[in-house]
Motif scaffolding. Structure first.
Motif, mmCIF file in Angstrom:
data_model
loop_
_atom_site.group_PDB
_atom_site.id
_atom_site.type_symbol
_atom_site.label_atom_id
_atom_site.label_comp_id
_atom_site.label_asym_id
_atom_site.label_seq_id
_atom_site.Cartn_x
_atom_site.Cartn_y
_atom_site.Cartn_z
ATOM 1 N N ASP A 86 66.217 40.567 11.519
ATOM 2 C CA ASP A 86 65.087 39.928 10.838
ATOM 3 C C ASP A 86 65.419 39.633 9.373
ATOM 4 O OD1 ASP A 86 63.643 40.043 13.192
ATOM 5 O OD2 ASP A 86 62.450 41.785 12.589
ATOM 6 N N TRP A 87 66.111 40.559 8.704
ATOM 7 C CA TRP A 87 66.492 40.324 7.319
ATOM 8 C C TRP A 87 67.393 39.093 7.218
ATOM 9 C CZ3 TRP A 87 71.053 39.896 4.682
ATOM 10 C CH2 TRP A 87 70.945 39.815 3.289
ATOM 11 N N LEU A 88 68.398 39.016 8.091
ATOM 12 C CA LEU A 88 69.325 37.886 8.057
ATOM 13 C C LEU A 88 68.606 36.578 8.384
ATOM 14 C CD1 LEU A 88 72.215 36.884 7.671
ATOM 15 C CD2 LEU A 88 72.656 37.479 10.074
ATOM 16 N N ALA A 89 67.710 36.614 9.368
ATOM 17 C CA ALA A 89 66.941 35.417 9.743
ATOM 18 C C ALA A 89 66.036 34.962 8.605
ATOM 19 C CB ALA A 89 66.121 35.691 11.001
ATOM 20 N N GLY A 90 65.588 35.868 7.757
ATOM 21 C CA GLY A 90 64.775 35.492 6.607
ATOM 22 C C GLY A 90 65.601 35.049 5.412
ATOM 23 N N ALA A 91 66.772 35.659 5.235
ATOM 24 C CA ALA A 91 67.608 35.360 4.067
ATOM 25 C C ALA A 91 68.312 34.013 4.174
ATOM 26 C CB ALA A 91 68.641 36.475 3.886
ATOM 27 N N ILE A 92 68.777 33.655 5.349
ATOM 28 C CA ILE A 92 69.541 32.412 5.508
ATOM 29 C C ILE A 92 68.738 31.180 5.080
ATOM 30 C CG2 ILE A 92 70.556 30.847 7.220
ATOM 31 C CD1 ILE A 92 71.767 33.314 8.585
ATOM 32 N N PRO A 93 67.518 30.968 5.575
ATOM 33 C CA PRO A 93 66.826 29.740 5.172
ATOM 34 C C PRO A 93 66.410 29.710 3.700
ATOM 35 C CG PRO A 93 65.430 31.038 6.624
ATOM 36 C CD PRO A 93 66.781 31.697 6.596
ATOM 37 N N LEU A 94 66.226 30.881 3.086
ATOM 38 C CA LEU A 94 65.886 30.908 1.667
ATOM 39 C C LEU A 94 67.021 30.361 0.808
ATOM 40 C CD1 LEU A 94 64.067 34.330 1.302
ATOM 41 C CD2 LEU A 94 63.059 32.042 1.182
ATOM 42 N N THR A 95 68.237 30.555 1.248
ATOM 43 C CA THR A 95 69.395 30.142 0.467
ATOM 44 C C THR A 95 70.069 28.898 1.026
ATOM 45 O OG1 THR A 95 69.789 32.466 -0.034
ATOM 46 C CG2 THR A 95 71.574 30.950 -0.503
ATOM 47 N N TYR A 96 70.233 28.845 2.328
ATOM 48 C CA TYR A 96 71.056 27.797 2.930
ATOM 49 C C TYR A 96 70.260 26.763 3.719
ATOM 50 C CZ TYR A 96 74.473 31.463 1.968
ATOM 51 O OH TYR A 96 75.226 32.423 1.361
ATOM 52 N N GLY A 97 68.930 26.829 3.682
ATOM 53 C CA GLY A 97 68.113 25.926 4.487
ATOM 54 C C GLY A 97 67.811 24.593 3.838
ATOM 55 N N VAL A 98 68.512 24.261 2.776
ATOM 56 C CA VAL A 98 68.248 23.037 2.037
ATOM 57 C C VAL A 98 68.515 21.793 2.885
ATOM 58 C CG1 VAL A 98 68.914 21.719 -0.012
ATOM 59 C CG2 VAL A 98 68.786 24.204 -0.123
ATOM 60 N N ASN A 99 69.517 21.823 3.710
ATOM 61 C CA ASN A 99 69.909 20.653 4.503
ATOM 62 C C ASN A 99 69.442 20.739 5.946
ATOM 63 O OD1 ASN A 99 71.315 19.479 2.313
ATOM 64 N ND2 ASN A 99 73.004 20.869 2.670
ATOM 65 N N GLY A 100 68.310 21.341 6.185
ATOM 66 C CA GLY A 100 67.794 21.481 7.540
ATOM 67 C C GLY A 100 68.036 22.870 8.081
ATOM 68 N N PRO A 101 67.590 23.114 9.302
ATOM 69 C CA PRO A 101 67.713 24.457 9.886
ATOM 70 C C PRO A 101 69.182 24.879 10.057
ATOM 71 C CG PRO A 101 66.389 23.006 11.284
ATOM 72 C CD PRO A 101 66.935 22.180 10.172
ATOM 73 N N HIS A 102 69.436 26.124 9.783
ATOM 74 C CA HIS A 102 70.794 26.667 9.949
ATOM 75 C C HIS A 102 71.048 26.903 11.435
ATOM 76 C CE1 HIS A 102 74.182 29.414 9.649
ATOM 77 N NE2 HIS A 102 74.342 28.970 8.408
ATOM 78 N N PRO A 103 72.252 26.623 11.920
ATOM 79 C CA PRO A 103 72.538 26.772 13.352
ATOM 80 C C PRO A 103 72.420 28.196 13.886
ATOM 81 C CG PRO A 103 74.545 26.272 12.128
ATOM 82 C CD PRO A 103 73.397 26.121 11.172
ATOM 83 N N TRP A 104 72.491 29.208 13.046
ATOM 84 C CA TRP A 104 72.403 30.585 13.527
ATOM 85 C C TRP A 104 70.966 31.046 13.744
ATOM 86 C CZ3 TRP A 104 76.316 33.595 9.946
ATOM 87 C CH2 TRP A 104 77.610 33.169 10.223
ATOM 88 N N LEU A 105 70.002 30.355 13.161
ATOM 89 C CA LEU A 105 68.621 30.859 13.198
ATOM 90 C C LEU A 105 68.060 30.949 14.609
ATOM 91 C CD1 LEU A 105 67.061 29.217 10.040
ATOM 92 C CD2 LEU A 105 67.886 31.560 10.356
#
Length: 114
Positions: A86-105
């Protein structure tokens, strides 16, 4: 942070955007910080070797995943607890979600991967 690290018997420094602000002498932008309690950043192997918690390492690998990062993610995902996932799923879009959804989510949030 200074209070926490000041008693350490080794060199330490502030990094990232905060280091730039210290050099400039003032705060000038929001940071969008990803927070994690210090005691949750590391783990210890069965042999007593300290290492960075896997979800934190995967967070850094998520910026621009290479094939070896994808392999690390796929191998580690089933071992992550719900809290770490859950932490990783929340952290990724806060930082790397600028260009759309991250493939790992999608894989992080799929219940059948648990």
């Amino acid at each position: 942070m200074v209070r926490l690290f000041s008693g350490l018997p080794c060199p330490w420094w502030i990094g990232g955007g905060y280091a730039i602000e210290l050099a400039v002498g003032r705060s000038f932008r929001p940071h969008g910080d990803i927070r994690r309690p210090v005691h949750e950043l590391g783990m210890t192997s069965a042999d007593g070797v300290p290492y960075l918690a896997p979800e934190v390492q995967l967070y850094y690998k998520a910026k621009a995943p290479r094939p070896k990062d994808e392999e690390d993610f796929t191998t580690t995902l089933p071992l992550l607890t719900d809290d770490r996932r859950d932490w990783l799923a929340g952290a990724i879009p806060l930082t790397y979600g600028v260009n759309g959804p991250h493939p790992w989510l999608t894989r992080l949030r799929r219940a059948d991967n648990r």
